[in-house]
Write an enzyme that holds these catalytic residues in place. Structure first.
Site, mmCIF file in Angstrom:
data_model
loop_
_atom_site.group_PDB
_atom_site.id
_atom_site.type_symbol
_atom_site.label_atom_id
_atom_site.label_comp_id
_atom_site.label_asym_id
_atom_site.label_seq_id
_atom_site.Cartn_x
_atom_site.Cartn_y
_atom_site.Cartn_z
ATOM 1 N N LYS A 9 0.803 -0.809 -0.158
ATOM 2 C CA LYS A 9 0.167 -0.157 -0.169
ATOM 3 C C LYS A 9 0.907 1.483 0.175
ATOM 4 C CE LYS A 9 -2.589 0.793 3.922
ATOM 5 N NZ LYS A 9 -2.326 2.012 4.184
ATOM 6 N N GLY A 84 -4.610 7.983 5.114
ATOM 7 C CA GLY A 84 -3.881 8.960 5.469
ATOM 8 C C GLY A 84 -2.603 9.465 4.623
ATOM 9 N N ARG A 112 -8.131 12.475 12.336
ATOM 10 C CA ARG A 112 -6.605 11.783 12.100
ATOM 11 C C ARG A 112 -6.045 13.309 12.174
ATOM 12 N NH1 ARG A 112 -4.865 6.723 9.197
ATOM 13 N NH2 ARG A 112 -3.053 7.528 9.900
ATOM 14 N N ASP A 313 1.958 -1.130 11.840
ATOM 15 C CA ASP A 313 0.823 -0.957 11.444
ATOM 16 C C ASP A 313 0.625 -3.003 11.743
ATOM 17 O OD1 ASP A 313 0.225 1.805 10.352
ATOM 18 O OD2 ASP A 313 1.262 0.462 8.139
ATOM 19 N N ARG A 344 -6.074 2.619 17.585
ATOM 20 C CA ARG A 344 -5.928 1.221 18.010
ATOM 21 C C ARG A 344 -5.270 0.861 19.442
ATOM 22 N NH1 ARG A 344 -2.615 0.801 11.839
ATOM 23 N NH2 ARG A 344 -4.747 0.577 10.790
ATOM 24 N N ARG A 386 -7.158 -2.339 9.445
ATOM 25 C CA ARG A 386 -6.439 -3.391 10.316
ATOM 26 C C ARG A 386 -7.182 -3.692 11.816
ATOM 27 N NH1 ARG A 386 -2.137 -2.605 7.152
ATOM 28 N NH2 ARG A 386 -1.418 -1.102 6.232
HETATM 29 C C1 S3P Z 1 3.014 4.714 5.655
HETATM 30 C C2 S3P Z 1 3.245 4.927 7.163
HETATM 31 C C3 S3P Z 1 2.909 4.546 8.453
HETATM 32 C C4 S3P Z 1 1.985 3.893 8.880
HETATM 33 C C5 S3P Z 1 0.767 3.571 7.266
HETATM 34 C C6 S3P Z 1 2.025 3.659 5.729
HETATM 35 C C7 S3P Z 1 3.632 5.146 5.249
HETATM 36 O O1 S3P Z 1 2.092 6.083 9.272
HETATM 37 O O2 S3P Z 1 1.142 3.506 10.098
HETATM 38 O O3 S3P Z 1 0.355 3.094 7.008
HETATM 39 O O4 S3P Z 1 3.103 4.912 3.678
HETATM 40 O O5 S3P Z 1 4.008 5.620 4.916
HETATM 41 P P1 S3P Z 1 3.578 7.201 9.706
HETATM 42 O O6 S3P Z 1 4.090 7.997 8.716
HETATM 43 O O7 S3P Z 1 1.976 8.298 10.280
HETATM 44 O O8 S3P Z 1 3.326 6.554 11.577
#
Ligand code: S3P
Length: 431
Positions: A9, A84, A112, A313, A344, A386
């Protein structure tokens, strides 16, 4: 059983973004065909990049890049759905253009925090307007070009914050330096190197330092295969560790970047049999390989802040494994879990308790006491893929009677998750 999992992802969204900004056509394959990838692709289309529908099953996609100055202002708000990563990375991209764009998303995404990205982007010269509530979507970014150089110290280890700043430097033609307390996943840095940007990273005072130096005028197109997502592989591997998948599970063609694989180390510490072979670096500049997990008598585990960024994650999954391990497990130094698709820490503890497991919230983590008692009850997903999948692993165990209120939540990162759980369970029962 030997399986593959959908494309990563994080890497899928970065590949779509950098291919869009390149000069020329990129050839991408192995992309995630899931909700978050669709959200990011949709936003890029609204920004003027003619991206075709994402292929199902990892097939090839040609992305005609519009160049670093080729995006146009979207006609309406960018709906980022549940993503996000897509939101924060594209906030960085838009900040360095002269364009205005509004970002919004689903209820989970709108809860968020966004100042963590808005603050450095404002410091670089973009204007952020909170439309309803400070620190939350919907927000409008009024981009600026060129941006001011930045040297940002992030209070949290976050690849999303780091990437937003690097991408703003890229479109805003500005030096971008970021120090984070611990090293977070480095996919953006690797991929920026492939498209021709100069990124250096090294241990620095107070953490890990990354710099985008001399941002280039143009980016090379990508010829890139996205590896399978280790964060998705973690679910069937966890089921195997618990003995719910017969002889075990082998996941092939999965990303094994060290900034992402601490879950495998934790599984081994808990007593599962774990082996991995790194097969090749592919065209992705990412280590790719195969992982096999077989069941073991699981014992309690402690995870602390040093390890957290490399399995952020997977922590809900560690917590559900702990529910079936001998002894009391602890996760600490993980306050960031409160800012994911749900809180979480609260969601995992509430759901474990609903199934009869003893669990406690800590301010920055949780404690779980393992047991062998039957797991029976209803799981509330809270719009968090998740959470749905971690409890889906417990639900696949023989003797469990667990209902997940919103199984469809899994589709943002792992379409086909429930079918896979079903077939692993069937294999375990010799069906
Ligand atoms: C991600 C970074 C992580 C992760 C998210 C994907 C990314 O978040 O939890 O699922 O693709 O950069 P954070 O950078 O906010 O820790």
């Amino acid at each position: 059983m030997r399986i593959r999992v959908p494309g990563d992802k994080s890497i899928t969204q970065r590949a779509l973004i950098l291919a869009s900004l390149a000069d020329g056509t990129s050839r991408l394959s192995g992309l995630l065909h899931g909700g978050d990838a669709e959200s990011t692709a949709g936003a890029l289309r609204a920004l003027g990049v003619p991206i075709a529908g994402l292929p199902v099953g990892g097939g090839e996609l040609l992305v005609p890049g519009v160049g670093l100055r080729g995006l146009r202002a979207p006609a309406s708000a960018l709906d980022m759905g549940n993503s996000g990563t897509g939101t924060r990375l594209l906030m960085g991209v838009v900040a360095g253009t002269g364009l205005k764009a509004t970002f919004t998303g689903d209820a989970s995404l709108r809860s968020r925090p966004m100042t963590r990205v808005g603050a450095p982007l404002s410091a670089m010269g973009a204007a952020i307007h909170w439309i309803e509530t400070e620190d939350r979507l919907p927000l409008e970014i009024d981009g600026c070009h060129p941006l001011r150089p930045i040297d940002w110290r992030s209070p949290v280890a976050s690849a999303q914050i780091k990437s937003a700043i690097l991408l703003a430097g890229l479109t805003g033609t500005a030096f971008a330096g970021v120090t984070e307390p611990r090293r977070s996943r480095d996919h953006t840095e690797r991929m920026l190197g492939i498209v021709g940007a100069r990124v250096v990273s090294h241990p620095g005072s107070g953490g890990w330092r990354v710099e985008l130096r001399d941002p280039p005028e143009r980016l090379e197109p990508l010829d890139f295969r996205v590896p399978g997502d280790i964060s998705s592989a973690a679910f069937p591997l966890a089921l195997a560790a618990l003995g719910g998948a017969g002889e075990g599970v082998e996941v092939t063609g999965v990303g094994l970047n060290r900034t992402r694989t601490a879950f495998l180390d934790v599984l081994a510490r808990m007593g599962a049999e774990v082996s991995r072979t790194v097969a090749d670096n592919g065209a992705s500049g990412e280590p790719i390989g195969d992982v096999t997990v077989r069941a073991g008598a699981l014992r309690a585990v402690s995870v602390d802040e040093e390890e957290v960024p490399a399995l952020i994650d997977e922590l809900p999954l560690v917590a559900v494994l702990a529910a079936r391990a001998e002894g009391e497990s602890y996760i600490r130094g993980a306050a960031e879990l409160r800012h994911k698709e749900s809180d979480r820490i609260a969601t995992v503890v509430r759901n474990l308790r609903a199934l009869g497991v003893e669990a406690d919230e800590l301010p920055d983590g949780l404690a779980v006491r393992g047991s062998r008692q039957p797991l029976v009850g209803m799981v509330e997903t809270r719009g968090d893929h998740r959470i749905a999948m971690a409890f889906g692993v417990l639900a696949a165990l023989p003797g469990a009677r667990i209902e997940v209120d919103d199984p469809g939540a899994a589709s943002v990162s792992f379409p086909g998750f429930w079918e896979l759980m079903g077939s692993l369970g069937d294999a375990a029962h010799g069906v």
